[in-house]
Motif scaffolding. Structure first.
Motif, mmCIF file in Angstrom:
data_model
loop_
_atom_site.group_PDB
_atom_site.id
_atom_site.type_symbol
_atom_site.label_atom_id
_atom_site.label_comp_id
_atom_site.label_asym_id
_atom_site.label_seq_id
_atom_site.Cartn_x
_atom_site.Cartn_y
_atom_site.Cartn_z
ATOM 1 N N CYS A 47 7.479 -7.895 -22.083
ATOM 2 C CA CYS A 47 8.257 -8.525 -23.155
ATOM 3 C C CYS A 47 7.342 -9.007 -24.273
ATOM 4 O O CYS A 47 7.655 -8.842 -25.459
ATOM 5 N N HIS A 48 6.235 -9.598 -23.911
ATOM 6 C CA HIS A 48 5.294 -10.098 -24.922
ATOM 7 C C HIS A 48 4.751 -8.954 -25.767
ATOM 8 O O HIS A 48 4.607 -9.076 -26.987
ATOM 9 N N THR A 49 4.478 -7.824 -25.127
ATOM 10 C CA THR A 49 4.002 -6.651 -25.862
ATOM 11 C C THR A 49 5.060 -6.140 -26.827
ATOM 12 O O THR A 49 4.758 -5.779 -27.970
ATOM 13 N N LEU A 51 7.301 -7.840 -28.317
ATOM 14 C CA LEU A 51 7.499 -8.778 -29.420
ATOM 15 C C LEU A 51 6.292 -8.895 -30.341
ATOM 16 O O LEU A 51 6.434 -9.391 -31.464
ATOM 17 N N SER A 52 5.130 -8.454 -29.883
ATOM 18 C CA SER A 52 3.922 -8.646 -30.682
ATOM 19 C C SER A 52 3.158 -7.360 -30.962
ATOM 20 O O SER A 52 2.040 -7.406 -31.466
ATOM 21 N N GLY A 77 5.279 -6.544 -35.268
ATOM 22 C CA GLY A 77 5.314 -7.833 -34.576
ATOM 23 C C GLY A 77 6.364 -8.726 -35.199
ATOM 24 O O GLY A 77 7.529 -8.342 -35.351
ATOM 25 N N ALA A 78 5.962 -9.926 -35.606
ATOM 26 C CA ALA A 78 6.895 -10.857 -36.226
ATOM 27 C C ALA A 78 6.855 -10.779 -37.748
ATOM 28 O O ALA A 78 7.506 -11.580 -38.416
ATOM 29 N N LEU A 119 11.208 -14.463 -34.057
ATOM 30 C CA LEU A 119 10.325 -13.660 -33.214
ATOM 31 C C LEU A 119 9.076 -14.444 -32.834
ATOM 32 O O LEU A 119 8.554 -14.292 -31.724
ATOM 33 N N ARG A 123 8.166 -15.141 -28.972
ATOM 34 C CA ARG A 123 6.854 -14.783 -28.437
ATOM 35 C C ARG A 123 6.157 -16.001 -27.833
ATOM 36 O O ARG A 123 5.504 -15.905 -26.786
ATOM 37 N N GLU A 124 6.287 -17.156 -28.495
ATOM 38 C CA GLU A 124 5.683 -18.377 -27.963
ATOM 39 C C GLU A 124 6.295 -18.770 -26.622
ATOM 40 O O GLU A 124 5.586 -19.208 -25.709
ATOM 41 N N GLY A 127 5.013 -16.474 -23.941
ATOM 42 C CA GLY A 127 3.655 -16.887 -23.602
ATOM 43 C C GLY A 127 3.635 -18.124 -22.720
ATOM 44 O O GLY A 127 2.841 -18.216 -21.774
ATOM 45 N N ALA A 162 13.433 -18.034 -25.019
ATOM 46 C CA ALA A 162 13.019 -16.763 -25.611
ATOM 47 C C ALA A 162 14.231 -15.860 -25.840
ATOM 48 O O ALA A 162 14.348 -15.197 -26.884
#
Length: 335
Positions: A47-49, A51-52, A77-78, A119, A123-124, A127, A162
């Motif tokens: 998921c992090h990948t 979004l970023s 990304g964002a 976004l 992402r935060e 994380g 998220a």
């Protein structure tokens, strides 16, 4: 879970046997939850990948059943790193010799970034969820039910937050939309280092006209663009100066509508904000025309689906742990 013991235990030892069974059930559950952490972490990293990722994603923008808005944006990304939108609105006459009014994101290296705050927030939170998983796996006591219960609650909160960021919702466009710096809402104070850059770091080239609101947001994992043309509210008996251009006599209504109004009929609102007054950059304005366009983003849709599935899994783990700990009667905060 059943606490019935076969063959039946004597009443004197029944309570002891029940406690022993619950203890074994709790040990098994905690070990099972701990074994699921690597899989959970892998999904969160995916998921992090999504979004970023620095891979550009080109999204088409087109109004349905009309030529009011056509264009595209490129998201990395964002950040929205490129964009070109063509408008054909009665209240926004195009420059001489052109078929529409063009809005283009500046490609200058000194131009500010168009950042999607939702976004960044999503992402935060992902994380933070990864940090919770690492803390659960490598710190604390894996056999401590109270510790695991607290970690699951924190993990569930971050996953839900998220997901909410990607789900989006109604936003105050006149407060959180782009300003001259090109920053979005809550990121304003972070991305702008000095007030001296307020008016010379504009995101559009040429600069966005004062009577146009360009609002980009996320809703249901899709990129949503709202374009609004604005006009100042005229107060009877006053002559308040306006920074809006007033050279156009276009009203956004066709000849039939204007003739009906002239004959005493009522003007039918063209959009849901036609009768509202908004505060916009120091003055009250009305929305003359409003166009909404959305573009489905495959990466955001995949991330939202993964987060939703993770939320359901963590919720089941929490319910199972509550049952073993005897907290099944407590209110749940899953809503």
């Amino acid at each position: 879970m059943s606490t019935t013991i076969w063959p039946p235990a004597p009443p004197s030892s029944l309570l002891s046997e029940q406690c022993s069974a619950l203890s074994r059930e709790l040990t098994w559950l905690l070990r099972t939850l701990h074994d699921q952490l690597p899989s959970l972490k892998a999904t969160l990293e995916s998921c992090h990948t999504l979004l970023s990722s620095d891979t550009p994603s080109t999204l088409a923008l087109s109004s349905q059943r009309s030529e009011a808005l056509k264009g595209f944006v490129v998201r990395t990304g964002a950040r929205v790193v490129k964009g070109d939108v063509q408008l054909r609105l009665p209240s926004l006459p195009p420059p001489r010799g052109q078929n529409g009014y063009k809005l283009t994101l500046s490609g200058l290296p000194t131009a500010p970034a168009l950042v999607l705050g939702q976004l960044v927030r999503g992402r935060e939170c992902v994380g933070a969820a990864l940090d919770v998983v690492d803390a659960t796996a490598w710190t604390g006591d894996a056999g401590d039910a109270g510790f695991i219960d607290g970690q699951l609650r924190l993990l569930y909160y971050n996953i839900r937050e998220a997901e909410k960021a990607l789900k989006g919702g109604e936003e105050a466009w006149n407060e959180e939309g782009l300003d001259e710096k090109g920053c979005a809402g809550e990121l304003l104070r972070v991305l702008v280092a000095s007030k001296n850059n307020m008016y010379n770091r504009q995101i559009f080239d040429p600069p966005l006209p004062q009577n146009i609101s360009f609002h980009l947001s996320i809703a249901e994992a899709a990129l949503v663009l709202h374009i609004r043309t604005l006009e100042p509210v005229q107060v009877t008996g006053t002559s308040t100066p306006s920074s809006f251009a007033t050279t156009s006599s276009f009203s956004g209504f066709g000849l039939r509508d204007r003739l009906a109004v002239a004959l005493g009929g009522t003007r039918t609102p063209l959009h849901d904000e036609a009768n509202d007054v908004f505060a916009w950059r120091g003055q009250d304005v009305r929305v003359r025309e409003k166009v909404r366009v959305e573009s489905q983003d495959p990466s955001l849709m995949a991330a939202m689906a993964k987060l939703r599935a993770l939320g359901h899994s963590v919720a089941r783990w929490r319910r199972a742990l509550d049952v073993v700990l005897g907290k099944e009667e407590e209110d749940s905060d899953e809503g």
